[in-house]
Design a protein around this motif. Sequence first.
Motif, mmCIF file in Angstrom:
data_model
loop_
_atom_site.group_PDB
_atom_site.id
_atom_site.type_symbol
_atom_site.label_atom_id
_atom_site.label_comp_id
_atom_site.label_asym_id
_atom_site.label_seq_id
_atom_site.Cartn_x
_atom_site.Cartn_y
_atom_site.Cartn_z
ATOM 1 N N GLN A 10 0.968 -1.264 -0.106
ATOM 2 C CA GLN A 10 -0.034 -0.125 -0.006
ATOM 3 C C GLN A 10 0.984 1.199 0.012
ATOM 4 O O GLN A 10 0.603 2.199 0.721
ATOM 5 C CB GLN A 10 -0.919 0.112 1.097
ATOM 6 N N ILE A 11 1.825 1.343 -1.016
ATOM 7 C CA ILE A 11 2.616 2.378 -1.085
ATOM 8 C C ILE A 11 1.973 3.769 -1.720
ATOM 9 O O ILE A 11 1.670 3.376 -2.958
ATOM 10 C CB ILE A 11 4.195 2.067 -1.663
ATOM 11 N N SER A 12 2.024 4.750 -0.928
ATOM 12 C CA SER A 12 1.446 6.175 -1.611
ATOM 13 C C SER A 12 2.640 7.086 -1.690
ATOM 14 O O SER A 12 3.167 7.306 -0.466
ATOM 15 C CB SER A 12 0.319 6.448 -1.186
ATOM 16 N N LYS A 13 2.674 7.888 -2.699
ATOM 17 C CA LYS A 13 3.717 9.331 -2.623
ATOM 18 C C LYS A 13 3.148 10.211 -3.443
ATOM 19 O O LYS A 13 2.574 10.077 -4.520
ATOM 20 C CB LYS A 13 4.899 8.391 -3.147
ATOM 21 N N GLU A 14 3.250 11.395 -3.032
ATOM 22 C CA GLU A 14 2.787 12.500 -3.657
ATOM 23 C C GLU A 14 3.950 13.505 -3.510
ATOM 24 O O GLU A 14 4.885 13.655 -2.998
ATOM 25 C CB GLU A 14 1.648 13.185 -2.919
ATOM 26 N N PHE A 15 3.606 14.235 -4.872
ATOM 27 C CA PHE A 15 4.603 15.454 -5.224
ATOM 28 C C PHE A 15 3.558 16.732 -5.248
ATOM 29 O O PHE A 15 3.033 16.839 -6.472
ATOM 30 C CB PHE A 15 5.511 15.449 -6.329
ATOM 31 N N THR A 16 3.912 17.729 -4.366
ATOM 32 C CA THR A 16 3.237 19.157 -4.611
ATOM 33 C C THR A 16 1.663 18.702 -5.056
ATOM 34 O O THR A 16 1.293 19.244 -6.028
ATOM 35 C CB THR A 16 3.902 19.874 -5.537
ATOM 36 N N GLY A 17 0.957 17.764 -4.392
ATOM 37 C CA GLY A 17 -0.417 17.355 -5.005
ATOM 38 C C GLY A 17 -0.774 16.732 -5.833
ATOM 39 O O GLY A 17 -1.827 15.967 -6.229
ATOM 40 N N VAL A 18 0.423 16.180 -6.570
ATOM 41 C CA VAL A 18 0.232 15.343 -7.531
ATOM 42 C C VAL A 18 0.517 13.821 -7.023
ATOM 43 O O VAL A 18 1.610 13.432 -6.570
ATOM 44 C CB VAL A 18 1.125 15.517 -8.925
ATOM 45 N N LYS A 19 -0.223 12.955 -7.243
ATOM 46 C CA LYS A 19 -0.130 11.500 -6.601
ATOM 47 C C LYS A 19 0.355 10.655 -7.600
ATOM 48 O O LYS A 19 0.055 10.130 -8.779
ATOM 49 C CB LYS A 19 -1.441 10.869 -6.357
ATOM 50 N N ALA A 20 1.796 10.520 -7.270
ATOM 51 C CA ALA A 20 2.740 9.540 -7.842
ATOM 52 C C ALA A 20 2.627 8.302 -7.819
ATOM 53 O O ALA A 20 2.610 7.356 -8.776
ATOM 54 C CB ALA A 20 4.410 9.830 -7.770
ATOM 55 N N LEU A 21 2.257 7.598 -6.681
ATOM 56 C CA LEU A 21 2.007 6.353 -6.294
ATOM 57 C C LEU A 21 0.709 6.168 -5.626
ATOM 58 O O LEU A 21 0.533 6.874 -4.622
ATOM 59 C CB LEU A 21 3.167 5.655 -5.553
ATOM 60 N N GLY A 53 15.492 4.191 -0.339
ATOM 61 C CA GLY A 53 15.724 5.442 0.667
ATOM 62 C C GLY A 53 16.228 6.686 0.008
ATOM 63 O O GLY A 53 16.268 7.840 0.780
ATOM 64 N N VAL A 54 15.989 6.804 -1.321
ATOM 65 C CA VAL A 54 16.002 7.985 -2.021
ATOM 66 C C VAL A 54 14.926 8.894 -1.378
ATOM 67 O O VAL A 54 15.169 10.073 -1.009
ATOM 68 C CB VAL A 54 16.030 8.006 -3.464
ATOM 69 N N TYR A 55 13.791 8.462 -1.377
ATOM 70 C CA TYR A 55 12.732 9.214 -0.761
ATOM 71 C C TYR A 55 12.453 8.369 0.781
ATOM 72 O O TYR A 55 11.982 7.408 0.761
ATOM 73 C CB TYR A 55 11.284 8.972 -1.352
ATOM 74 N N HIS A 408 11.444 16.864 -13.855
ATOM 75 C CA HIS A 408 10.388 16.309 -13.095
ATOM 76 C C HIS A 408 9.505 15.500 -13.973
ATOM 77 O O HIS A 408 8.663 14.839 -13.646
ATOM 78 C CB HIS A 408 9.678 17.104 -12.198
ATOM 79 N N LEU A 409 9.740 15.552 -15.378
ATOM 80 C CA LEU A 409 8.901 15.094 -16.197
ATOM 81 C C LEU A 409 9.238 13.490 -16.595
ATOM 82 O O LEU A 409 10.544 13.404 -16.454
ATOM 83 C CB LEU A 409 8.942 15.812 -17.608
ATOM 84 N N SER A 410 8.485 12.696 -17.141
ATOM 85 C CA SER A 410 8.793 11.440 -17.621
ATOM 86 C C SER A 410 9.619 11.444 -18.968
ATOM 87 O O SER A 410 9.661 12.684 -19.337
ATOM 88 C CB SER A 410 7.593 10.517 -17.539
ATOM 89 N N GLY A 411 10.529 10.400 -18.989
ATOM 90 C CA GLY A 411 11.390 10.459 -20.231
ATOM 91 C C GLY A 411 10.546 10.922 -21.524
ATOM 92 O O GLY A 411 11.110 11.560 -22.427
ATOM 93 N N GLY A 412 9.235 10.090 -21.664
ATOM 94 C CA GLY A 412 8.629 10.521 -22.867
ATOM 95 C C GLY A 412 8.022 11.851 -23.240
ATOM 96 O O GLY A 412 8.273 12.559 -24.270
#
Length: 506
Positions: A10-21, A53-55, A408-412
Amino acid sequence: MSEWILEMKQISKEFTGVKALSHVDFKVSTGEIHCLIGENGAGKSTLMKVLSGVYPHGTYSGDIVFEGNVQQFSRISDSVQAGIAIIYQELALFPDLTVYENIYAGNEVRKGLLVDWNQTILQSKDMLRKVKLTVSPEVLVKDLGVGKQQLIEIAKALSKKVKLLILDEPTAALNETESENLLELLRELKHQGITSIMISHKLKEVIAIADKVTVLRDGQTICTLDASKGEISESVIIKHMVGREIEDIYPKRLNKQIGAPLLTIHNWTAYDVQLGREVVKDVHMHVNKGEIVGIAGLMGSGRTELAQSIFGNPKAYKLQGDLYQDGVKKVFKHPRDAIDSGIAYVTEDRKGDGLFLIQDIKQNMSVANLNAISSQGVINNNEEVKIANHYKQSLNVKASSIEQTVGHLSGGNQQKVSLGKWLFVNPSLLILDEPTRGIDVGAKFEIYTIMNKLISEGMSIIMISSELTEVLGMSDRVYVMAEGKITGELSIEEADQETIMKLATH
Protein backbone atom coordinates in the motif's frame (compact mmCIF):
# COMPACT_ATOMS: atom_id res chain seq x y z
CA MET A 1 12.11 -18.25 5.67
CA SER A 2 9.46 -16.25 3.79
CA GLU A 3 8.87 -16.90 0.09
CA TRP A 4 9.09 -13.13 -0.41
CA ILE A 5 12.39 -11.28 -0.12
CA LEU A 6 10.47 -8.02 -0.62
CA GLU A 7 6.92 -6.90 0.06
CA MET A 8 5.89 -3.30 -0.58
CA LYS A 9 2.42 -2.81 0.87
CA GLN A 10 0.00 0.00 0.00
CA ILE A 11 2.74 2.45 -0.96
CA SER A 12 1.50 5.98 -1.74
CA LYS A 13 3.64 9.00 -2.61
CA GLU A 14 2.70 12.57 -3.56
CA PHE A 15 4.61 15.48 -5.08
CA THR A 16 3.04 18.92 -4.55
CA GLY A 17 -0.48 17.58 -4.84
CA VAL A 18 0.25 15.12 -7.66
CA LYS A 19 -0.16 11.46 -6.66
CA ALA A 20 2.82 9.58 -8.11
CA LEU A 21 1.98 6.28 -6.35
CA SER A 22 -1.43 5.22 -5.10
CA HIS A 23 -1.67 2.18 -2.79
CA VAL A 24 0.90 0.14 -4.74
CA ASP A 25 1.44 -3.49 -3.77
CA PHE A 26 4.62 -5.12 -5.08
CA LYS A 27 6.02 -8.53 -4.08
CA VAL A 28 9.28 -10.15 -5.17
CA SER A 29 10.16 -13.80 -4.50
CA THR A 30 13.59 -14.78 -3.26
CA GLY A 31 15.98 -15.64 -6.09
CA GLU A 32 13.86 -14.46 -9.03
CA ILE A 33 14.28 -11.92 -11.82
CA HIS A 34 11.27 -9.63 -11.55
CA CYS A 35 10.65 -6.98 -14.24
CA LEU A 36 8.81 -3.79 -13.35
CA ILE A 37 7.28 -2.12 -16.37
CA GLY A 38 4.86 0.62 -17.31
CA GLU A 39 4.62 3.76 -19.39
CA ASN A 40 6.79 6.76 -18.60
CA GLY A 41 5.35 8.44 -15.54
CA ALA A 42 3.68 5.21 -14.34
CA GLY A 43 5.65 5.37 -11.06
CA LYS A 44 8.32 2.68 -11.56
CA SER A 45 11.36 4.81 -10.67
CA THR A 46 9.45 6.52 -7.85
CA LEU A 47 8.63 3.14 -6.32
CA MET A 48 12.28 2.07 -6.49
CA LYS A 49 13.41 5.36 -4.95
CA VAL A 50 11.04 4.72 -2.06
CA LEU A 51 12.54 1.25 -1.67
CA SER A 52 16.16 2.43 -1.81
CA GLY A 53 15.76 5.32 0.66
CA VAL A 54 16.07 8.16 -1.86
CA TYR A 55 12.60 9.11 -0.60
CA PRO A 56 13.03 8.44 3.13
CA HIS A 57 10.58 6.89 5.53
CA GLY A 58 7.98 9.48 6.47
CA THR A 59 7.74 10.99 2.96
CA TYR A 60 5.43 8.17 1.79
CA SER A 61 2.75 5.97 3.31
CA GLY A 62 2.73 2.17 3.41
CA ASP A 63 5.21 -0.48 4.52
CA ILE A 64 8.43 -1.94 3.13
CA VAL A 65 9.06 -5.49 4.34
CA PHE A 66 12.50 -6.85 3.44
CA GLU A 67 13.49 -10.38 4.46
CA GLY A 68 10.48 -10.50 6.78
CA ASN A 69 11.28 -7.26 8.64
CA VAL A 70 9.55 -3.90 8.31
CA GLN A 71 12.13 -1.34 7.16
CA GLN A 72 12.29 2.41 7.74
CA PHE A 73 15.11 3.58 5.49
CA SER A 74 16.09 7.18 6.20
CA ARG A 75 18.79 7.36 3.53
CA ILE A 76 20.33 5.32 0.72
CA SER A 77 23.07 3.96 2.98
CA ASP A 78 20.38 2.28 5.13
CA SER A 79 19.07 0.22 2.20
CA VAL A 80 22.64 -0.60 1.11
CA GLN A 81 23.36 -1.84 4.64
CA ALA A 82 20.32 -4.11 4.40
CA GLY A 83 21.58 -5.61 1.13
CA ILE A 84 19.70 -3.58 -1.48
CA ALA A 85 21.59 -1.93 -4.37
CA ILE A 86 20.14 0.22 -7.16
CA ILE A 87 21.87 0.96 -10.45
CA TYR A 88 20.43 3.89 -12.38
CA GLN A 89 20.47 4.51 -16.13
CA GLU A 90 22.85 7.41 -15.49
CA LEU A 91 25.77 5.55 -13.94
CA ALA A 92 27.13 6.82 -10.61
CA LEU A 93 30.84 6.24 -11.26
CA PHE A 94 33.86 8.50 -10.86
CA PRO A 95 35.32 8.67 -14.39
CA ASP A 96 38.76 9.92 -13.32
CA LEU A 97 39.27 7.16 -10.74
CA THR A 98 40.40 3.59 -11.39
CA VAL A 99 38.09 0.58 -11.61
CA TYR A 100 39.16 -0.69 -8.16
CA GLU A 101 38.67 2.75 -6.56
CA ASN A 102 35.15 2.85 -8.00
CA ILE A 103 34.23 -0.67 -6.92
CA TYR A 104 35.18 0.04 -3.29
CA ALA A 105 34.29 3.76 -3.11
CA GLY A 106 32.65 4.32 0.28
CA ASN A 107 33.27 0.67 1.17
CA GLU A 108 37.07 0.69 1.38
CA VAL A 109 39.09 -2.33 2.44
CA ARG A 110 40.97 -1.20 5.53
CA LYS A 111 43.97 -2.29 7.54
CA GLY A 112 43.48 -0.48 10.80
CA LEU A 113 42.76 3.16 9.99
CA LEU A 114 44.41 3.01 6.56
CA VAL A 115 43.04 1.80 3.23
CA ASP A 116 44.71 -1.45 2.17
CA TRP A 117 45.14 -0.74 -1.54
CA ASN A 118 46.84 -4.06 -2.35
CA GLN A 119 43.94 -6.02 -0.86
CA THR A 120 41.47 -3.67 -2.59
CA ILE A 121 43.02 -4.48 -5.99
CA LEU A 122 42.99 -8.22 -5.24
CA GLN A 123 39.34 -8.17 -4.16
CA SER A 124 38.45 -6.02 -7.20
CA LYS A 125 39.89 -8.71 -9.48
CA ASP A 126 37.60 -11.22 -7.78
CA MET A 127 34.56 -8.96 -8.30
CA LEU A 128 35.49 -8.41 -11.96
CA ARG A 129 35.69 -12.18 -12.45
CA LYS A 130 32.19 -12.52 -10.99
CA VAL A 131 30.79 -10.11 -13.59
CA LYS A 132 32.98 -11.65 -16.34
CA LEU A 133 34.78 -8.39 -17.11
CA THR A 134 38.36 -8.84 -18.31
CA VAL A 135 39.90 -5.42 -17.65
CA SER A 136 42.70 -4.34 -15.37
CA PRO A 137 41.35 -2.96 -12.07
CA GLU A 138 43.91 -0.17 -12.45
CA VAL A 139 42.47 1.27 -15.66
CA LEU A 140 40.52 4.57 -15.43
CA VAL A 141 36.75 4.21 -15.73
CA LYS A 142 36.54 7.00 -18.34
CA ASP A 143 38.63 4.85 -20.71
CA LEU A 144 35.97 2.11 -20.76
CA GLY A 145 32.76 1.87 -22.80
CA VAL A 146 29.27 2.13 -21.33
CA GLY A 147 28.75 -1.65 -21.35
CA LYS A 148 31.85 -2.24 -19.25
CA GLN A 149 30.97 0.64 -16.91
CA GLN A 150 27.59 -1.01 -16.33
CA LEU A 151 29.36 -4.20 -15.24
CA ILE A 152 31.58 -2.18 -12.88
CA GLU A 153 28.41 -0.82 -11.23
CA ILE A 154 27.24 -4.40 -10.70
CA ALA A 155 30.69 -5.42 -9.35
CA LYS A 156 30.42 -2.48 -6.95
CA ALA A 157 27.04 -3.79 -5.75
CA LEU A 158 28.42 -7.32 -5.34
CA SER A 159 31.28 -5.98 -3.21
CA LYS A 160 28.65 -4.79 -0.73
CA LYS A 161 27.15 -8.30 -0.47
CA VAL A 162 23.96 -7.35 -2.29
CA LYS A 163 20.88 -9.54 -1.84
CA LEU A 164 18.46 -7.52 -4.01
CA LEU A 165 19.83 -5.82 -7.14
CA ILE A 166 17.68 -3.16 -8.84
CA LEU A 167 18.54 -2.11 -12.39
CA ASP A 168 16.79 0.91 -13.94
CA GLU A 169 16.88 0.66 -17.77
CA PRO A 170 20.24 -1.17 -17.69
CA THR A 171 20.42 -1.83 -21.44
CA ALA A 172 19.16 1.55 -22.72
CA ALA A 173 22.62 2.67 -23.88
CA LEU A 174 24.03 -0.78 -24.72
CA ASN A 175 24.31 -2.49 -28.09
CA GLU A 176 22.70 -5.90 -28.67
CA THR A 177 25.79 -7.93 -27.72
CA GLU A 178 26.37 -5.94 -24.51
CA SER A 179 22.67 -6.24 -23.65
CA GLU A 180 22.69 -10.02 -24.07
CA ASN A 181 25.86 -10.29 -21.96
CA LEU A 182 24.18 -8.30 -19.19
CA LEU A 183 21.05 -10.45 -19.26
CA GLU A 184 23.18 -13.59 -19.12
CA LEU A 185 24.98 -12.17 -16.07
CA LEU A 186 21.63 -11.58 -14.33
CA ARG A 187 20.77 -15.24 -14.96
CA GLU A 188 24.09 -16.30 -13.40
CA LEU A 189 23.56 -14.03 -10.39
CA LYS A 190 20.15 -15.64 -9.96
CA HIS A 191 21.84 -19.05 -9.69
CA GLN A 192 24.09 -17.52 -7.00
CA GLY A 193 20.96 -16.59 -5.03
CA ILE A 194 20.82 -12.87 -5.90
CA THR A 195 17.34 -11.49 -6.58
CA SER A 196 16.98 -8.84 -9.31
CA ILE A 197 14.38 -6.22 -10.15
CA MET A 198 14.76 -4.80 -13.65
CA ILE A 199 12.95 -1.77 -15.06
CA SER A 200 12.94 -1.89 -18.86
CA HIS A 201 11.02 -0.63 -21.88
CA LYS A 202 12.53 -3.31 -24.12
CA LEU A 203 9.75 -5.88 -24.10
CA LYS A 204 11.73 -8.57 -25.93
CA GLU A 205 14.34 -8.48 -23.15
CA VAL A 206 11.62 -8.56 -20.51
CA ILE A 207 10.04 -11.64 -22.11
CA ALA A 208 13.46 -13.30 -22.45
CA ILE A 209 14.55 -12.89 -18.83
CA ALA A 210 11.62 -12.29 -16.48
CA ASP A 211 10.30 -14.88 -14.03
CA LYS A 212 7.54 -12.43 -13.17
CA VAL A 213 6.42 -9.06 -14.53
CA THR A 214 4.56 -6.40 -12.55
CA VAL A 215 2.82 -3.67 -14.54
CA LEU A 216 2.24 -0.19 -13.11
CA ARG A 217 -0.08 2.34 -14.73
CA ASP A 218 -0.81 5.85 -13.45
CA GLY A 219 0.85 5.08 -10.12
CA GLN A 220 -1.16 1.93 -9.45
CA THR A 221 -0.46 -1.81 -9.59
CA ILE A 222 -2.32 -3.27 -12.57
CA CYS A 223 -1.20 -6.91 -12.44
CA THR A 224 1.65 -9.36 -11.89
CA LEU A 225 2.26 -11.90 -14.66
CA ASP A 226 4.03 -15.23 -14.12
CA ALA A 227 6.25 -16.73 -16.85
CA SER A 228 5.89 -20.25 -15.40
CA LYS A 229 2.14 -20.01 -16.06
CA GLY A 230 2.63 -18.76 -19.65
CA GLU A 231 1.15 -15.37 -18.83
CA ILE A 232 3.91 -13.18 -20.30
CA SER A 233 3.67 -12.07 -23.94
CA GLU A 234 4.24 -8.78 -25.77
CA SER A 235 0.55 -8.22 -26.57
CA VAL A 236 -0.55 -8.94 -22.99
CA ILE A 237 2.11 -6.63 -21.53
CA ILE A 238 1.25 -3.77 -23.92
CA LYS A 239 -2.47 -4.10 -23.21
CA HIS A 240 -1.89 -3.82 -19.44
CA MET A 241 0.68 -1.00 -19.83
CA VAL A 242 -1.38 1.35 -21.97
CA GLY A 243 -4.87 0.17 -21.01
CA ARG A 244 -5.73 -0.61 -24.63
CA GLU A 245 -4.64 -2.78 -27.54
CA ILE A 246 -2.01 -1.31 -29.87
CA GLU A 247 -2.44 -3.47 -32.96
CA ASP A 248 0.41 -1.86 -34.86
CA ILE A 249 3.04 0.09 -32.95
CA TYR A 250 4.10 1.79 -36.23
CA PRO A 251 1.13 3.82 -37.49
CA LYS A 252 0.62 3.66 -41.23
CA ARG A 253 1.17 6.79 -43.29
CA LEU A 254 -1.48 7.36 -45.93
CA ASN A 255 -1.15 9.41 -49.13
CA LYS A 256 2.64 9.51 -49.24
CA GLN A 257 3.80 12.45 -51.34
CA ILE A 258 7.55 12.30 -51.78
CA GLY A 259 9.01 15.19 -53.75
CA ALA A 260 12.31 16.50 -55.05
CA PRO A 261 15.58 16.34 -53.04
CA LEU A 262 15.60 18.77 -50.10
CA LEU A 263 19.11 17.96 -48.83
CA THR A 264 22.00 16.42 -50.75
CA ILE A 265 25.57 15.82 -49.61
CA HIS A 266 28.50 14.68 -51.77
CA ASN A 267 31.95 13.40 -50.78
CA TRP A 268 31.16 14.37 -47.18
CA THR A 269 34.01 13.70 -44.73
CA ALA A 270 34.38 14.77 -41.10
CA TYR A 271 37.74 14.59 -39.32
CA ASP A 272 37.65 14.62 -35.51
CA VAL A 273 40.70 16.59 -34.40
CA GLN A 274 40.53 15.29 -30.81
CA LEU A 275 40.33 11.64 -31.86
CA GLY A 276 42.80 12.15 -34.69
CA ARG A 277 40.71 10.24 -37.25
CA GLU A 278 37.88 10.52 -39.74
CA VAL A 279 34.49 9.79 -38.15
CA VAL A 280 32.51 10.30 -41.38
CA LYS A 281 34.08 9.11 -44.63
CA ASP A 282 33.11 10.15 -48.16
CA VAL A 283 29.36 10.01 -47.60
CA HIS A 284 26.87 10.54 -50.44
CA MET A 285 23.21 10.79 -49.46
CA HIS A 286 20.03 12.72 -50.15
CA VAL A 287 16.73 13.38 -48.40
CA ASN A 288 13.61 14.08 -50.42
CA LYS A 289 10.76 16.35 -49.44
CA GLY A 290 8.03 14.54 -47.48
CA GLU A 291 10.26 11.56 -46.71
CA ILE A 292 11.51 9.76 -43.59
CA VAL A 293 15.06 8.56 -44.18
CA GLY A 294 16.29 6.05 -41.62
CA ILE A 295 19.98 5.76 -40.75
CA ALA A 296 20.90 2.40 -39.22
CA GLY A 297 24.20 1.08 -37.91
CA LEU A 298 25.94 -0.14 -34.80
CA MET A 299 27.08 2.19 -32.01
CA GLY A 300 30.23 4.02 -33.15
CA SER A 301 29.34 3.68 -36.84
CA GLY A 302 29.31 7.46 -37.36
CA ARG A 303 25.56 8.12 -37.45
CA THR A 304 25.50 10.86 -34.80
CA GLU A 305 28.74 12.37 -36.15
CA LEU A 306 27.12 12.61 -39.59
CA ALA A 307 24.06 14.34 -38.13
CA GLN A 308 26.16 16.82 -36.16
CA SER A 309 28.39 17.59 -39.13
CA ILE A 310 25.29 18.52 -41.14
CA PHE A 311 23.81 20.56 -38.28
CA GLY A 312 26.37 23.37 -38.27
CA ASN A 313 29.24 21.21 -37.02
CA PRO A 314 29.01 21.85 -33.21
CA LYS A 315 31.95 19.47 -32.57
CA ALA A 316 34.27 21.51 -34.82
CA TYR A 317 35.16 18.64 -37.14
CA LYS A 318 37.32 19.40 -40.16
CA LEU A 319 34.80 19.04 -42.98
CA GLN A 320 35.23 18.27 -46.65
CA GLY A 321 32.57 17.85 -49.32
CA ASP A 322 29.50 19.69 -50.54
CA LEU A 323 26.06 20.21 -48.99
CA TYR A 324 23.10 21.37 -51.06
CA GLN A 325 19.72 22.49 -49.78
CA ASP A 326 16.98 22.84 -52.41
CA GLY A 327 19.75 22.70 -55.00
CA VAL A 328 21.68 25.62 -53.48
CA LYS A 329 25.15 24.99 -52.06
CA LYS A 330 25.32 25.83 -48.36
CA VAL A 331 28.09 26.16 -45.78
CA PHE A 332 27.01 26.02 -42.13
CA LYS A 333 29.77 27.26 -39.85
CA HIS A 334 27.60 27.14 -36.72
CA PRO A 335 24.35 25.39 -35.65
CA ARG A 336 22.67 28.80 -35.83
CA ASP A 337 23.38 28.84 -39.59
CA ALA A 338 21.66 25.45 -39.98
CA ILE A 339 18.70 26.56 -37.84
CA ASP A 340 18.30 29.75 -39.88
CA SER A 341 18.30 27.59 -43.00
CA GLY A 342 15.48 25.39 -41.68
CA ILE A 343 17.39 22.42 -40.24
CA ALA A 344 16.78 21.20 -36.67
CA TYR A 345 18.46 18.44 -34.68
CA VAL A 346 16.88 16.57 -31.75
CA THR A 347 19.85 15.08 -29.90
CA GLU A 348 20.04 11.48 -28.65
CA ASP A 349 21.00 12.76 -25.18
CA ARG A 350 18.00 14.84 -24.18
CA LYS A 351 19.20 15.19 -20.58
CA GLY A 352 22.80 16.08 -21.35
CA ASP A 353 22.48 18.17 -24.53
CA GLY A 354 18.82 18.64 -25.40
CA LEU A 355 17.13 20.25 -22.40
CA PHE A 356 17.67 22.56 -19.44
CA LEU A 357 16.41 20.20 -16.76
CA ILE A 358 16.23 22.83 -14.01
CA GLN A 359 14.10 25.15 -16.15
CA ASP A 360 10.40 24.85 -16.93
CA ILE A 361 8.63 23.63 -20.05
CA LYS A 362 7.97 27.17 -21.25
CA GLN A 363 11.63 28.20 -21.18
CA ASN A 364 12.75 24.96 -22.86
CA MET A 365 10.16 25.25 -25.63
CA SER A 366 11.17 28.78 -26.61
CA VAL A 367 14.96 28.72 -26.20
CA ALA A 368 15.86 27.71 -29.78
CA ASN A 369 13.95 30.62 -31.35
CA LEU A 370 13.89 33.49 -28.87
CA ASN A 371 14.16 36.06 -31.68
CA ALA A 372 10.64 35.11 -32.79
CA ILE A 373 9.16 36.22 -29.45
CA SER A 374 11.52 39.09 -28.63
CA SER A 375 11.68 42.77 -29.42
CA GLN A 376 14.88 44.77 -28.87
CA GLY A 377 16.26 41.93 -26.75
CA VAL A 378 13.20 41.68 -24.46
CA ILE A 379 11.16 38.46 -24.46
CA ASN A 380 7.41 38.87 -24.87
CA ASN A 381 6.19 36.69 -22.00
CA ASN A 382 2.64 36.45 -23.36
CA GLU A 383 3.93 35.10 -26.68
CA GLU A 384 6.21 32.66 -24.89
CA VAL A 385 3.25 31.33 -22.86
CA LYS A 386 1.12 31.07 -26.01
CA ILE A 387 3.79 29.14 -27.93
CA ALA A 388 4.54 26.78 -25.02
CA ASN A 389 0.86 26.01 -24.47
CA HIS A 390 0.42 25.36 -28.20
CA TYR A 391 3.16 22.73 -28.31
CA LYS A 392 2.21 21.25 -24.92
CA GLN A 393 -1.26 20.65 -26.31
CA SER A 394 -0.35 19.59 -29.86
CA LEU A 395 2.34 17.15 -28.64
CA ASN A 396 0.21 15.94 -25.70
CA VAL A 397 2.87 16.72 -23.08
CA LYS A 398 1.55 15.34 -19.79
CA ALA A 399 2.36 17.98 -17.18
CA SER A 400 0.46 20.06 -14.65
CA SER A 401 1.34 23.26 -16.56
CA ILE A 402 4.03 24.85 -18.74
CA GLU A 403 5.60 26.07 -15.50
CA GLN A 404 6.53 22.51 -14.50
CA THR A 405 10.28 21.82 -14.27
CA VAL A 406 11.41 19.63 -17.17
CA GLY A 407 13.64 17.50 -14.93
CA HIS A 408 10.52 16.26 -13.13
CA LEU A 409 8.85 14.99 -16.31
CA SER A 410 8.93 11.38 -17.50
CA GLY A 411 11.33 10.43 -20.31
CA GLY A 412 8.60 10.38 -22.94
CA ASN A 413 7.34 13.83 -21.98
CA GLN A 414 10.90 15.20 -21.88
CA GLN A 415 11.32 13.91 -25.44
CA LYS A 416 8.16 15.71 -26.51
CA VAL A 417 9.44 18.97 -24.99
CA SER A 418 12.74 18.49 -26.85
CA LEU A 419 10.75 17.95 -30.04
CA GLY A 420 8.55 20.99 -29.40
CA LYS A 421 11.63 23.16 -28.86
CA TRP A 422 12.79 22.39 -32.40
CA LEU A 423 9.37 22.50 -34.05
CA PHE A 424 9.17 26.11 -32.86
CA VAL A 425 11.98 27.03 -35.30
CA ASN A 426 9.68 25.75 -38.08
CA PRO A 427 12.23 23.51 -39.81
CA SER A 428 11.91 21.98 -43.27
CA LEU A 429 14.29 19.16 -42.22
CA LEU A 430 14.17 17.55 -38.78
CA ILE A 431 17.01 15.25 -37.70
CA LEU A 432 15.88 12.85 -34.94
CA ASP A 433 18.72 11.02 -33.19
CA GLU A 434 17.36 8.00 -31.27
CA PRO A 435 13.91 9.63 -30.95
CA THR A 436 12.42 6.93 -28.71
CA ARG A 437 15.41 5.86 -26.60
CA GLY A 438 14.36 5.12 -23.01
CA ILE A 439 10.65 5.72 -23.54
CA ASP A 440 7.78 3.27 -23.31
CA VAL A 441 5.67 1.71 -26.03
CA GLY A 442 2.72 4.09 -25.55
CA ALA A 443 4.93 7.19 -25.77
CA LYS A 444 6.73 5.68 -28.79
CA PHE A 445 3.40 5.35 -30.60
CA GLU A 446 2.71 9.03 -29.89
CA ILE A 447 6.14 10.09 -31.21
CA TYR A 448 5.62 8.03 -34.38
CA THR A 449 2.17 9.58 -34.89
CA ILE A 450 3.70 13.07 -34.52
CA MET A 451 6.40 12.18 -37.08
CA ASN A 452 3.76 11.06 -39.59
CA LYS A 453 1.77 14.27 -39.02
CA LEU A 454 4.88 16.41 -39.61
CA ILE A 455 5.66 14.54 -42.84
CA SER A 456 2.06 15.02 -44.04
CA GLU A 457 2.53 18.77 -43.44
CA GLY A 458 5.53 18.82 -45.81
CA MET A 459 8.49 18.31 -43.46
CA SER A 460 11.34 15.86 -44.13
CA ILE A 461 12.90 13.72 -41.40
CA ILE A 462 16.24 11.97 -40.94
CA MET A 463 15.80 9.34 -38.21
CA ILE A 464 18.82 7.70 -36.58
CA SER A 465 17.86 4.61 -34.61
CA SER A 466 19.51 1.56 -33.08
CA GLU A 467 16.19 -0.31 -33.10
CA LEU A 468 15.95 -2.08 -36.43
CA THR A 469 12.21 -2.63 -36.07
CA GLU A 470 11.80 1.14 -35.67
CA VAL A 471 13.91 1.85 -38.76
CA LEU A 472 11.88 -0.68 -40.78
CA GLY A 473 8.55 0.45 -39.33
CA MET A 474 8.93 4.19 -39.96
CA SER A 475 11.34 4.80 -42.87
CA ASP A 476 10.73 5.30 -46.59
CA ARG A 477 14.39 4.63 -47.36
CA VAL A 478 17.28 3.39 -45.24
CA TYR A 479 20.98 4.20 -45.27
CA VAL A 480 23.26 1.84 -43.34
CA MET A 481 26.54 3.05 -41.84
CA ALA A 482 29.65 1.19 -40.66
CA GLU A 483 32.97 2.73 -39.59
CA GLY A 484 31.93 6.18 -40.81
CA LYS A 485 30.90 5.05 -44.30
CA ILE A 486 27.56 4.49 -45.99
CA THR A 487 27.64 0.77 -46.75
CA GLY A 488 24.21 0.54 -48.34
CA GLU A 489 21.06 2.37 -49.42
CA LEU A 490 17.84 0.35 -49.33
CA SER A 491 14.27 1.07 -50.31
CA ILE A 492 11.91 0.06 -47.53
CA GLU A 493 10.62 -2.76 -49.75
CA GLU A 494 14.05 -4.41 -49.96
CA ALA A 495 15.13 -3.67 -46.38
CA ASP A 496 14.97 -6.33 -43.66
CA GLN A 497 16.84 -6.93 -40.39
CA GLU A 498 19.23 -9.47 -41.85
CA THR A 499 20.23 -7.26 -44.80
CA ILE A 500 20.75 -4.23 -42.55
CA MET A 501 22.89 -6.19 -40.09
CA LYS A 502 25.08 -7.53 -42.89
CA LEU A 503 25.67 -3.99 -44.13
CA ALA A 504 26.19 -2.68 -40.57
CA THR A 505 28.99 -5.20 -39.99
CA HIS A 506 30.47 -4.66 -43.46
